[in-house]
Motif scaffolding. Sequence first.
Motif, PDB file in Angstrom:
ATOM      1  N   UNK A  97      -6.515   5.110  -0.125  1.00 47.45           N
ATOM      2  CA  UNK A  97      -5.503   4.888  -1.163  1.00 47.45           C
ATOM      3  C   UNK A  97      -4.111   4.693  -0.565  1.00 47.45           C
ATOM      4  N   UNK A  98      -3.930   5.082   0.688  1.00 47.06           N
ATOM      5  CA  UNK A  98      -2.638   4.902   1.369  1.00 47.06           C
ATOM      6  C   UNK A  98      -2.616   3.671   2.274  1.00 47.06           C
ATOM      7  N   UNK A  99      -3.714   2.960   2.325  1.00 47.32           N
ATOM      8  CA  UNK A  99      -3.819   1.793   3.207  1.00 47.32           C
ATOM      9  C   UNK A  99      -3.261   0.566   2.479  1.00 47.32           C
ATOM     10  N   UNK A 100      -2.330  -0.111   3.131  1.00 46.38           N
ATOM     11  CA  UNK A 100      -1.685  -1.286   2.562  1.00 46.38           C
ATOM     12  C   UNK A 100      -1.938  -2.469   3.493  1.00 46.38           C
ATOM     13  N   UNK A 101      -2.421  -3.565   2.915  1.00 44.61           N
ATOM     14  CA  UNK A 101      -2.700  -4.775   3.691  1.00 44.61           C
ATOM     15  C   UNK A 101      -1.621  -5.821   3.475  1.00 44.61           C
ATOM     16  N   UNK A 102      -1.346  -6.567   4.528  1.00 46.07           N
ATOM     17  CA  UNK A 102      -0.533  -7.775   4.446  1.00 46.07           C
ATOM     18  C   UNK A 102      -1.472  -8.920   4.779  1.00 46.07           C
ATOM     19  N   UNK A 103      -1.595  -9.855   3.845  1.00 45.49           N
ATOM     20  CA  UNK A 103      -2.441 -11.024   4.043  1.00 45.49           C
ATOM     21  C   UNK A 103      -1.578 -12.208   4.434  1.00 45.49           C
ATOM     22  N   UNK A 104      -2.017 -12.938   5.437  1.00 44.04           N
ATOM     23  CA  UNK A 104      -1.334 -14.165   5.838  1.00 44.04           C
ATOM     24  C   UNK A 104      -2.124 -15.303   5.192  1.00 44.04           C
ATOM     25  N   UNK A 105      -1.510 -15.965   4.209  1.00 45.38           N
ATOM     26  CA  UNK A 105      -2.183 -17.027   3.476  1.00 45.38           C
ATOM     27  C   UNK A 105      -2.171 -18.331   4.283  1.00 45.38           C
ATOM     28  N   UNK A 106      -3.098 -19.239   3.973  1.00 47.30           N
ATOM     29  CA  UNK A 106      -3.159 -20.513   4.703  1.00 47.30           C
ATOM     30  C   UNK A 106      -1.856 -21.315   4.637  1.00 47.30           C
ATOM     31  N   UNK A 111       1.359 -11.830   1.582  1.00 41.56           N
ATOM     32  CA  UNK A 111       1.135 -11.091   0.338  1.00 41.56           C
ATOM     33  C   UNK A 111       0.728  -9.664   0.666  1.00 41.56           C
ATOM     34  N   UNK A 112       1.084  -8.756  -0.220  1.00 44.50           N
ATOM     35  CA  UNK A 112       0.699  -7.345  -0.071  1.00 44.50           C
ATOM     36  C   UNK A 112      -0.511  -7.105  -0.954  1.00 44.50           C
ATOM     37  N   UNK A 113      -1.463  -6.383  -0.412  1.00 45.33           N
ATOM     38  CA  UNK A 113      -2.687  -6.104  -1.175  1.00 45.33           C
ATOM     39  C   UNK A 113      -3.165  -4.701  -0.869  1.00 45.33           C
TER      40      UNK A 113
END
Length: 115
Positions: A97-106, A111-113
Amino acid sequence: MSKVYTFLFYSTVGVLGLFTLVIIAGALARPSDQRVPGIEHSDDYDRHKVGFLKMANRLINQRECTEAHFDEMGGFTRSTKWENAYFTYCGAVGTNSNKVYVLVKPDGEYAIRRW
């Protein structure tokens, strides 16, 4: 969220008065390129420096993370599960629940997820 501050002042004519200052959150938000301690230790930092700084400052502005979280974690770590994804913990390490992802889009956007 807004903050309200009330100040007591003494005017030039000797009148004691009050005034209220309302500060809207965001008006005092950190700039998206403000340095965040520890972020320079992120995986692939040279390639994603601007995006990582932007996302870290967004998380701090939203009060989801603190500078101390990034400093303690050493920034963002490359995910071994998902391609073009990096994560950090904003709170207890190892707690999903404390893990935050940053996605690098094409398209090069970030984006934060949370999962």
